[in-house]
Enzyme design. Structure first.
Site, PDB file in Angstrom:
ATOM      1  N   SER A 292      61.096  16.123  22.890  1.00  0.00           N
ATOM      2  CA  SER A 292      61.780  15.080  22.118  1.00  0.00           C
ATOM      3  C   SER A 292      60.793  14.053  21.584  1.00  0.00           C
ATOM      4  O   SER A 292      61.143  13.272  20.708  1.00  0.00           O
ATOM      5  CB  SER A 292      62.760  14.319  23.009  1.00  0.00           C
ATOM      6  OG  SER A 292      63.654  15.172  23.614  1.00  0.00           O
TER       7      SER A 292
ATOM      8  N   HIS B 224      63.357  21.249  17.779  1.00  0.00           N
ATOM      9  CA  HIS B 224      64.057  20.224  18.566  1.00  0.00           C
ATOM     10  C   HIS B 224      65.565  20.407  18.451  1.00  0.00           C
ATOM     11  O   HIS B 224      66.170  20.068  17.430  1.00  0.00           O
ATOM     12  CB  HIS B 224      63.627  18.832  18.066  1.00  0.00           C
ATOM     13  CG  HIS B 224      64.162  17.713  18.889  1.00  0.00           C
ATOM     14  ND1 HIS B 224      64.682  16.560  18.352  1.00  0.00           N
ATOM     15  CD2 HIS B 224      64.266  17.566  20.229  1.00  0.00           C
ATOM     16  CE1 HIS B 224      65.081  15.759  19.315  1.00  0.00           C
ATOM     17  NE2 HIS B 224      64.841  16.335  20.466  1.00  0.00           N
TER      18      HIS B 224
ATOM     19  N   GLU C   9      65.840  20.263  14.501  1.00  0.00           N
ATOM     20  CA  GLU C   9      64.728  19.720  13.715  1.00  0.00           C
ATOM     21  C   GLU C   9      63.539  20.669  13.887  1.00  0.00           C
ATOM     22  O   GLU C   9      63.169  20.986  15.022  1.00  0.00           O
ATOM     23  CB  GLU C   9      64.327  18.327  14.215  1.00  0.00           C
ATOM     24  CG  GLU C   9      65.340  17.240  13.911  1.00  0.00           C
ATOM     25  CD  GLU C   9      64.903  15.870  14.417  1.00  0.00           C
ATOM     26  OE1 GLU C   9      64.900  14.919  13.631  1.00  0.00           O
ATOM     27  OE2 GLU C   9      64.582  15.747  15.615  1.00  0.00           O
TER      28      GLU C   9
ATOM     29  N   ASN D 108      66.070  10.829  16.350  1.00  0.00           N
ATOM     30  CA  ASN D 108      65.883   9.804  17.386  1.00  0.00           C
ATOM     31  C   ASN D 108      65.192   8.561  16.836  1.00  0.00           C
ATOM     32  O   ASN D 108      65.400   7.456  17.332  1.00  0.00           O
ATOM     33  CB  ASN D 108      65.094  10.373  18.567  1.00  0.00           C
ATOM     34  CG  ASN D 108      65.975  11.260  19.424  1.00  0.00           C
ATOM     35  OD1 ASN D 108      67.197  11.123  19.427  1.00  0.00           O
ATOM     36  ND2 ASN D 108      65.376  12.187  20.148  1.00  0.00           N
TER      37      ASN D 108
END
Ligand SMILES: NC(=O)c1ccc[n+]([C@@H]2O[C@H](COP(=O)([O-])OP(=O)(O)OC[C@H]3O[C@@H](n4cnc5c(N)ncnc54)[C@H](O)[C@@H]3O)[C@@H](O)[C@H]2O)c1
Length: 289
Positions: free
Chosen positions: A117, A138, A150, A188
């Site tokens: 992450s 991801h 991702e 994120n």
């Protein structure tokens, strides 16, 4: 590609193994101990049973998918993999050791990906000995339900590797977006500062837990309030992502909210610990402030 290796049979690894087997791939799923692999298989079986009850899969498809997942604790088994996805603990030392051990095992043309992450893909790539055939992949939690993946090419990732990953994501039924190798990638990077800001607002007394969450649900049409979502993500995870963004960019705008730090220090980590910005000990979550 026919055989997909997944390293780490935790929350994300079992989800990735699940969707790869469901898409028809042979899957090799590993962890440090066989009981963790077995627990992952139990979780996958339960989640597939739910898909059967909802009509997403029929029983024969679920049985066949489960039958395509082989469990192992032996890295040597990845010799037959066309692509290995690392989904082990978010620790650069752990991941580096995994990649070093794989270097002598993998087929020369096998691809390698990390579900990290927050760790730099370019830096991880340097430990793999195949930086051109390595990238970030991801997934989002829970993997079988979340539509997005991702794809994060590192500096040395080849265009061919990126194209194969795009085709792989499509076969899994996911929508792929390309993200640059910058701290926290795209989702994120945008989401976590918003959750952090909601915690600043709570700490500053701008609103209560219930009012901040109702505000974003009703005023911004978010399906979940930011404090409930922070509890779902895990407050320790959120803190660590903010710290990575602050350290990786040097920009103080990413500093973690003091109340977030305090919650983590208290062991109030959100849903998984039974208390975060809500108390989860009763039948319904109750706001704590
Ligand atoms: N939890 C999330 O919402 C989420 C979302 C996207 C990405 N990620 C990333 O996915 C990765 C895994 O996260 P998770 O939430 O599944 O963690 P987790 O703690 O649930 O699972 C990690 C698993 O890796 C295993 N492991 C550790 N060292 C290993 C080794 N040497 N070989 C094989 N297995 C090993 C652990 O035993 C554990 O079962 C992390 O990089 C994390 O940042 C997590």
């Amino acid at each position: 590609m026919q055989t997909i290796g997944v390293i780490g049979a935790g929350l994300m690894g079992n989800g990735i193994a699940h969707i790869a087997a469901q898409a028809g791939y042979d899957v090799i799923l590993s962890d440090v101990a066989m009981d963790r692999c077995a627990a992952a298989r139990t979780t996958i079986a339960k989640n597939m049973a739910r898909q059967v009850s909802k009509g997403v899969l029929n029983q024969a498809q679920a049985d066949a998918a489960l039958g395509r997942i082989r469990l192992t604790t032996d890295n040597g088994d990845f010799a037959s993999a066309d692509l290995v996805i690392e989904a082990a603990t978010e620790n650069e030392g752990v991941k580096g050791k995994i990649f070093a051990r794989l270097a002598d095992v993998l087929k020369p043309d096998a691809l390698l990906a990390s579900n990290t992450s927050s760790i730099s893909i370019t830096r991880l790539a340097a430990a793999t000995g195949r930086a051109d055939r390595f990238c970030g992949l991801h997934f989002f939690n829970p993997v079988p339900l979340m539509a997005l993946v991702e794809i994060i090419p590192g500096l040395a990732t080849s265009h061919e590797t990126t194209a194969i990953m795009q085709a792989f994501a499509a076969r899994l039924g996911k929508t792929a977006i390309l993200a640059g190798d910058a701290p926290a990638f795209i989702v994120n990077r945008v989401l976590c500062p918003m959750l952090n800001e909601a915690i600043f607002a709570l700490g500053d007394g701008v609103g209560s837990v219930a009012d901040i969450d109702a505000g974003l649900k009703l005023g911004a049409n978010h399906p979940m309030g930011p404090l409930a979502l922070a509890d779902f993500v895990g407050l320790d995870t959120l803190l660590s992502i903010m710290q990575v963004m602050q350290a990786g960019t040097g920009d103080p705008k990413y500093r973690p909210a003091p109340l977030l730090v305090k919650h983590v220090e208290a062991g109030w980590l959100g849903r998984k610990s039974g208390r975060g910005f809500y108390d989860y000990s009763g039948p319904e979550p109750v706001p704590t402030r």
